[in-house]
Scaffold this motif. Structure first.
Motif, mmCIF file in Angstrom:
data_model
loop_
_atom_site.group_PDB
_atom_site.id
_atom_site.type_symbol
_atom_site.label_atom_id
_atom_site.label_comp_id
_atom_site.label_asym_id
_atom_site.label_seq_id
_atom_site.Cartn_x
_atom_site.Cartn_y
_atom_site.Cartn_z
ATOM 1 N N ASP A 1 2.264 9.160 -5.731
ATOM 2 C CA ASP A 1 1.176 9.723 -4.928
ATOM 3 C C ASP A 1 0.123 8.659 -4.695
ATOM 4 O O ASP A 1 0.282 7.517 -5.131
ATOM 5 C CB ASP A 1 0.571 10.947 -5.636
ATOM 6 N N THR A 2 -0.965 9.047 -4.029
ATOM 7 C CA THR A 2 -2.056 8.101 -3.775
ATOM 8 C C THR A 2 -3.266 8.381 -4.662
ATOM 9 O O THR A 2 -4.385 7.983 -4.333
ATOM 10 C CB THR A 2 -2.472 8.134 -2.292
ATOM 11 N N GLY B 1 -5.513 5.276 -6.017
ATOM 12 C CA GLY B 1 -6.429 5.654 -4.949
ATOM 13 C C GLY B 1 -7.555 4.656 -4.747
ATOM 14 O O GLY B 1 -8.053 4.484 -3.626
ATOM 15 N N VAL C 1 -6.144 2.038 -2.455
ATOM 16 C CA VAL C 1 -5.986 2.589 -1.106
ATOM 17 C C VAL C 1 -7.334 2.669 -0.395
ATOM 18 O O VAL C 1 -7.482 2.241 0.754
ATOM 19 C CB VAL C 1 -5.317 3.977 -1.166
ATOM 20 N N THR D 1 5.797 7.289 -0.718
ATOM 21 C CA THR D 1 5.239 8.203 -1.712
ATOM 22 C C THR D 1 5.724 9.620 -1.451
ATOM 23 O O THR D 1 6.297 9.921 -0.398
ATOM 24 C CB THR D 1 3.699 8.136 -1.670
ATOM 25 N N HIS E 1 3.499 12.414 -1.895
ATOM 26 C CA HIS E 1 2.405 13.169 -1.288
ATOM 27 C C HIS E 1 1.104 12.377 -1.357
ATOM 28 O O HIS E 1 0.938 11.494 -2.200
ATOM 29 C CB HIS E 1 2.230 14.538 -1.958
ATOM 30 N N ILE E 2 0.183 12.736 -0.460
ATOM 31 C CA ILE E 2 -1.121 12.066 -0.425
ATOM 32 C C ILE E 2 -2.257 13.085 -0.439
ATOM 33 O O ILE E 2 -3.415 12.724 -0.248
ATOM 34 C CB ILE E 2 -1.250 11.154 0.814
ATOM 35 N N ASN F 1 -5.759 12.743 -2.122
ATOM 36 C CA ASN F 1 -6.646 11.660 -1.684
ATOM 37 C C ASN F 1 -6.901 11.794 -0.184
ATOM 38 O O ASN F 1 -6.127 11.283 0.637
ATOM 39 C CB ASN F 1 -6.017 10.300 -2.002
ATOM 40 N N ALA G 1 -6.703 8.662 2.049
ATOM 41 C CA ALA G 1 -5.360 8.231 2.446
ATOM 42 C C ALA G 1 -4.912 8.984 3.696
ATOM 43 O O ALA G 1 -4.299 8.402 4.599
ATOM 44 C CB ALA G 1 -4.377 8.443 1.302
ATOM 45 N N GLY G 2 -5.216 10.293 3.742
ATOM 46 C CA GLY G 2 -4.871 11.079 4.917
ATOM 47 C C GLY G 2 -5.590 10.600 6.159
ATOM 48 O O GLY G 2 -4.999 10.529 7.251
ATOM 49 N N MET H 1 -4.025 7.397 7.320
ATOM 50 C CA MET H 1 -2.719 7.633 7.931
ATOM 51 C C MET H 1 -2.888 8.099 9.382
ATOM 52 O O MET H 1 -2.239 7.567 10.296
ATOM 53 C CB MET H 1 -1.929 8.665 7.135
ATOM 54 N N VAL I 1 2.701 5.547 6.231
ATOM 55 C CA VAL I 1 3.168 6.352 5.115
ATOM 56 C C VAL I 1 4.601 6.806 5.357
ATOM 57 O O VAL I 1 4.908 7.394 6.399
ATOM 58 C CB VAL I 1 2.274 7.588 4.893
#
Length: 217
Positions: free
Chosen positions: A43-44, A52, A55, A65, A67-68, A71, A74-75, A78, A85
């Motif tokens: 994950d992030t 995180g 990131v 990964t 899932h994000i 965080n 991170a989304g 993306m 991702v």
């Protein structure tokens, strides 16, 4: 000694939401100035917890990964195109890492064949009248792991759920660095309790402890 962490390299890390992720080595990555990193991990983390931190510092170019969601930064990266991702289902991700550690080039999986995020133009094959995705094995230039104890040979014992993906990650790096809570004399570890044999570990470093506040505290 030349810096181990360099721009553009692939780094694999253990842990789940920061639990089992080596805090000191995360800071070493940040202090190194390395950027355009390619990450592989479960994950992030959270913005101020675990991977995180790397990131959110905008040091990461891409990540593989499961899932994000924990965080939001991170989304945001993306959706804005700052972070590439590749989503891999958690069990498949773990198995791809294991495959990389034991020298298997790929695995077959029927998970996500109809999901565009998972399938994502991956090659397919048919076996016994069923269709599978060909999931490539994963390895890294450097793997970083967190363990409870290590002896001078690098044999590792993990702490309960902080074990997470660490044993698999330790196997899949060209170089593996273990941050450990306690370095014990050779012969102190019960051989039956050793999870990661020292043959997979290149360096061990003494941890100074977790340096972030958990979200539930």
């Amino acid at each position: 000694m030349k810096p181990l962490f360099k721009s553009g390299m692939t780094i694999m890390y253990g842990g789940f939401g920061g639990i089992g992720t080596p805090p000191g080595l995360i800071d070493v990555i940040l202090d190194s100035g390395a950027e355009d990193l390619h990450l592989i991990g479960n994950d992030t983390g959270f913005p101020d917890i675990g991977i995180g931190k790397v990131v959110c510092a905008e040091r990461v170019k891409s990540i593989i990964t499961s899932h994000i969601g924990s965080n939001p930064v991170a989304g945001q990266f993306m959706t804005s195109g700052k972070l590439a991702v590749e989503f891999s289902p958690q069990g498949i991700l773990a198995e791809r890492i294991r495959a990389g550690g034991v020298g298997i080039p790929a695995i077959l999986s029927d998970i996500g064949t109809e999901n565009s995020f998972v399938a994502n133009q991956k090659p397919r094959c048919k076996l016994h009248d069923a269709e599978y995705l060909i999931e490539t094995a994963l390895s890294a230039d450097i793997s970083i792991v967190h363990a409870k104890q290590a002896d001078p040979f690098g044999n590792l014992i993990y702490d309960k759920s902080a074990r997470n993906t660490n044993p698999l990650v330790a196997m899949a790096g060209k170089m593996t660095i273990a941050e450990v809570e306690e370095i014990v004399p050779l012969g102190s570890l019960d051989p039956d309790e050793i999870v990661t044999p020292g043959v997979f570990v290149n360096y061990i470093v003494q941890s100074e402890g977790v340096n972030w506040q958990w979200v539930w505290e």
